[in-house]
Structure formats: C-alpha cells, structure tokens
Write a protein that holds these residues in place. Structure first.
Motif, mmCIF file in Angstrom:
data_model
loop_
_atom_site.group_PDB
_atom_site.id
_atom_site.type_symbol
_atom_site.label_atom_id
_atom_site.label_comp_id
_atom_site.label_asym_id
_atom_site.label_seq_id
_atom_site.Cartn_x
_atom_site.Cartn_y
_atom_site.Cartn_z
ATOM 1 N N GLN A 160 0.920 -1.225 0.033
ATOM 2 C CA GLN A 160 -0.112 -0.027 -0.125
ATOM 3 C C GLN A 160 0.771 1.383 -0.045
ATOM 4 O O GLN A 160 0.743 2.310 -0.799
ATOM 5 N N GLU A 161 1.983 1.261 0.784
ATOM 6 C CA GLU A 161 2.716 2.551 0.871
ATOM 7 C C GLU A 161 3.641 2.714 -0.638
ATOM 8 O O GLU A 161 3.611 3.842 -0.715
ATOM 9 N N ASP A 162 3.807 1.551 -1.192
ATOM 10 C CA ASP A 162 4.337 1.904 -2.447
ATOM 11 C C ASP A 162 3.484 2.352 -3.506
ATOM 12 O O ASP A 162 3.721 3.185 -4.378
ATOM 13 N N ASP A 215 -1.115 13.560 1.342
ATOM 14 C CA ASP A 215 -0.718 12.688 2.642
ATOM 15 C C ASP A 215 0.825 12.152 2.701
ATOM 16 O O ASP A 215 0.664 11.006 2.910
ATOM 17 N N LEU A 216 1.649 13.101 2.432
ATOM 18 C CA LEU A 216 3.043 12.822 2.523
ATOM 19 C C LEU A 216 3.201 12.116 3.623
ATOM 20 O O LEU A 216 4.358 11.210 3.596
ATOM 21 N N ALA A 217 2.995 12.448 4.941
ATOM 22 C CA ALA A 217 3.420 11.990 6.006
ATOM 23 C C ALA A 217 3.191 10.317 6.183
ATOM 24 O O ALA A 217 3.573 9.533 7.025
ATOM 25 N N TYR A 218 2.240 10.093 5.112
ATOM 26 C CA TYR A 218 2.001 8.488 5.146
ATOM 27 C C TYR A 218 3.347 7.466 4.760
ATOM 28 O O TYR A 218 3.273 6.569 5.032
ATOM 29 N N LEU A 246 10.476 8.065 5.440
ATOM 30 C CA LEU A 246 11.091 9.246 5.462
ATOM 31 C C LEU A 246 11.625 9.655 4.101
ATOM 32 O O LEU A 246 11.688 10.651 3.609
ATOM 33 N N GLU A 247 12.537 8.333 3.677
ATOM 34 C CA GLU A 247 13.293 8.405 2.445
ATOM 35 C C GLU A 247 12.233 8.768 1.214
ATOM 36 O O GLU A 247 12.755 9.360 0.380
ATOM 37 N N GLN A 248 11.047 8.240 1.454
ATOM 38 C CA GLN A 248 10.228 8.370 0.264
ATOM 39 C C GLN A 248 9.562 9.712 0.178
ATOM 40 O O GLN A 248 9.540 10.464 -0.713
#
Length: 420
Positions: free
Chosen positions: A63-65, A116-119, A122-124
C-alpha cells in the motif's frame, strides 16, 4: 523477417505492459483522490480494474509503495509538462497557460493530489518533497523572470507558485464536489486560467480596501466553568481544532488518535467519550469546516461595501483561517467519497449554499460593474484550490510569508498576474 516479427511482437508486449501500467496508475490516482489513502487499498483498486489483487503486486510492493509511486508519477508529469511548456518558448503567461493546458488536457491522466506525504517512509517523503519543491521553484522562477521582463505583475512568487500548483491539483477534487453536471472539466480549467490572467475585477488598476471579516473558528473564548454544556462544547472544539490541524499537516491516515489527544493534553479515552471513533472524528471535523465556511459566506453576503471588496474579504478570511496553527478548518482535499452518505449529503447541501451565496456576490458585482462577466460558477468552484492547500505548505513558508499569504491570494483572485 523472423527477427523483425519477433522485434515487433516484443514492442507490442512492451506497449501492452506500458498501457496496462498506465491504466493501473490512473485508477490508483483516482481512488486516492476520491477515497483517500486508507480506502485506496490494493484490493479496492483491483476490484475497480477487474483484476486479481495478486496482479497488482506486479506493479506495487504494498500500500505504501502504491501511494509513493502515485505521488512520484504526479510530480514527474508536472515536471515534464512544465519543462515542455518552457522549452516551447513564448512569454511567461504563454508558458504558464501551456503548462496548465497540457497537464489538465481532457485526455490527460488524472494525477494523485499530494495530500498525505506523512503516510510515506522518510526516504520516500524526502524524494517527493524534493521533486515538488523543484517544480515550485521552477514556477517561482518563471513568475520572477516574467515580472522582470514586464510580462507579469510583481507578486510574491514563493506564495503564488504553490497556489498555482494548488489550483491545478484542485480540479479533479472540485469535480467531486459538484452536486450536478453543470460544469465540465474544460470549464474549470478555463476558470483557473481566467483567475491567473486577469482575475475577476473589472478595474484592475484601482486598489480595493476591505475590512477583514471577524469570523472566529471557535466561539468559546470565555467559558463559564459552572456551565457544563459550555465546558463540553469548548472541549469538543479544542479536540476538533487539534484533529483538523494534524489531519491537514499529515493526512488522516498518518495521524493517530494518540497524537491528537497528546496535542490537547487529554487521553484517547476523552476523544472516544466526546466524539467517538476516528471515522466519526473525521466527519465532525468536516462539519466544523463547513460551519466555518458558511459563517464566512454569510459575513461576505452582509458586508457593507462593494461586492469586489466583499469577495476579497471572504478569500482573505478563508486563507487566514487555513493558516491558524492548531485550529484551522479541515481542508476538504481527498477522501470525500469515503465519508458516510449522511455526512456527504450534509456537505453537499452546504456546498450548494456556499455556491449560491458567491454566485449572488458575483452577480451583484457584475451589476455594479466591479466584477467582470465570467463563468461565475466555474470561477467559484475553482477558487478554493488557491487556499485549501495552505496547511500543506505551512512548514515550508516563513513567518513573513504566512502573514502575507491571505492578502497575496486575495489579490491573485482579484487581478490575476497580467501587468497592471
């Protein structure tokens, strides 16, 4: 001949994979925009595409990807179209309009709003922030060089550049808020360009002095400690203000109830007791936002002065509220379609109310000749893109820029960017 046939078949296979990936990425963007991060799951997107969940693991690790790739694709498309617009030549406004036309073409893929960048890890997050800041810097440079050559008016480019990106990112979201089909995608794109070129004012040379609207987000400054209802209302508003602010900064999915409770200095149990679970909390934050928007609209409607001044005062109030650290209204950016039907209906009714008031202000302004004749419905629908993203930029703006932003954005809506 056989070799040529094999080469051709390989090219077709590559093209097929590319086309399939494009379809997957566009569906991911649409789902992120309409339903938010938590509801843009791999199973949900697979169901919309009519494929198996396993098939999507060919494109995304998890999901994060999915979110990371969607955001990176948005930045890459914006950077590509901006680079092409600048390479094609012309003055600053020509380049800016070419960028908007190509990015928002009717057949262009919908891009995921960077809400929703904070989701992300950190490197992403750093990668996406770096890409976005480079795009913002390029637009700011275009505005500054255009002003230096007399092609555009002087403006605070560090504020107007992200506002432009906010407006183009708002278009797919604005379409979700329509209660009818009266506005087309093209209407909204034309509205953004109309705002950015000459704004809404008939007389762009004159200045407009307006009285700021006195519309507070909270109405419990002095609470009678013996009035249980007042104390409960004040506590609830503090919780909603803290939640809205954190949701704006980090996104709903990256913000926990523990963080909200800690910000207010209570326990998570207090949130459950006063408001309920997270879904209920988000719905109440939306209700609070639209109560505020309606209060601003009523104050603008009752404003004693020219309608152009009333509209400027409203825009100034909207932007100022968005920058009130800790209590700003929740910005209605992504995930609206995931709200409960009853909440969506309430918000739809409120949106219609707001539209009617601002259409009235534009009509009265046209009658008194302070507002020029435009597609007012499209202009009003496109306008929030300039200020709804302010909380997302909050940490990238200096104190001086935060102070200047409400007036800068009100002026942008009034007179656009053409030289005076």
């Amino acid at each position: 001949m056989v070799k040529e046939h094999m080469t051709s078949e390989k090219a077709k296979a590559r093209g097929g994979r590319g086309s399939k990936r494009a379809r997957v990425m566009e569906e991911a963007a649409r789902t992120l925009n309409s339903h938010g991060v938590s509801n843009a799951s791999l199973p949900a997107i697979a169901a919309r595409l009519g494929v198996s969940r396993a098939a999507l693991y060919y494109y995304f690790e998890d999901q994060e990807d999915l979110v990371f790739q969607s955001y990176r694709r948005s930045c890459e498309h914006m950077a590509m179209h901006l680079s092409e617009a600048e390479a094609a030549g012309g003055d600053a406004m020509t380049k800016l309009q070419r960028f908007i036309d190509n990015l928002l073409a009717e057949d262009a893929p919908q891009l995921a709003a960077l809400s929703d960048l904070a989701y992300l890890r950190l490197e992403q997050r750093n990668i996406i922030n770096g890409l976005f800041q480079a795009i913002k810097a390029s637009i700011a440079g275009l505005l500054a060089s255009g002003a230096a050559r007399g092609e555009l008016r002087e403006c605070r480019a560090s504020i107007v550049a992200p506002a432009i990106l906010g407006m183009v990112s708002w278009i797919p979201i604005a379409q979700q808020w329509q209660s009818n089909e009266s506005l087309t995608h093209g209407d909204l794109v034309d509205a953004v360009k109309a705002i950015l070129t000459e704004g809404i004012a008939t007389d762009r040379r004159s200045t407009v002095d307006f009285k700021p609207l006195d519309v507070a987000l909270a109405h419990h400054a002095e609470v009678n400690l013996f009035d249980g209802h007042a104390v409960a209302a004040a506590k609830q508003d503090a919780l909603l203000g803290a939640a809205s602010w954190l949701f704006n900064l980090k996104g709903v999915d990256a913000t926990s109830l523990d963080e909200i409770a800690m910000r207010v200095g209570v326990t998570k149990k207090v949130i459950y007791h006063n408001l309920g679970d997270k879904e209920t909390l988000v719905a109440e934050c939306y209700r609070r936002s639209f109560r505020h928007y309606e209060a601003v609209a009523r104050a603008a409607r009752d404003y004693d002065g020219p309608r152009i001044a009333a509209i400027m005062a409203a825009n100034h109030a909207f932007a100022r509220a968005s920058l009130m650290e800790g209590s700003a209204p929740l910005s209605p950016l992504t995930g609206v379609e995931a709200l409960p039907p009853a909440v969506r209906e309430e918000i739809g009714n409120s949106t219609d109310f707001l539209m009617d008031i601002f259409l009235g202000l534009h009509a009265e302004g046209q009658a008194e000749k302070t507002v020029r004749k435009l597609n007012a419905r499209a202009i009003v629908a496109a306008n929030p893109g300039g200020f709804e993203w302010l909380p997302k930029w909050f940490e990238t703006l200096s104190d001086a820029e935060r102070e200047a932003a409400p007036l800068e954005l009100a002026e942008l809506y009034r007179i656009g960017l053409f030289p005076i």
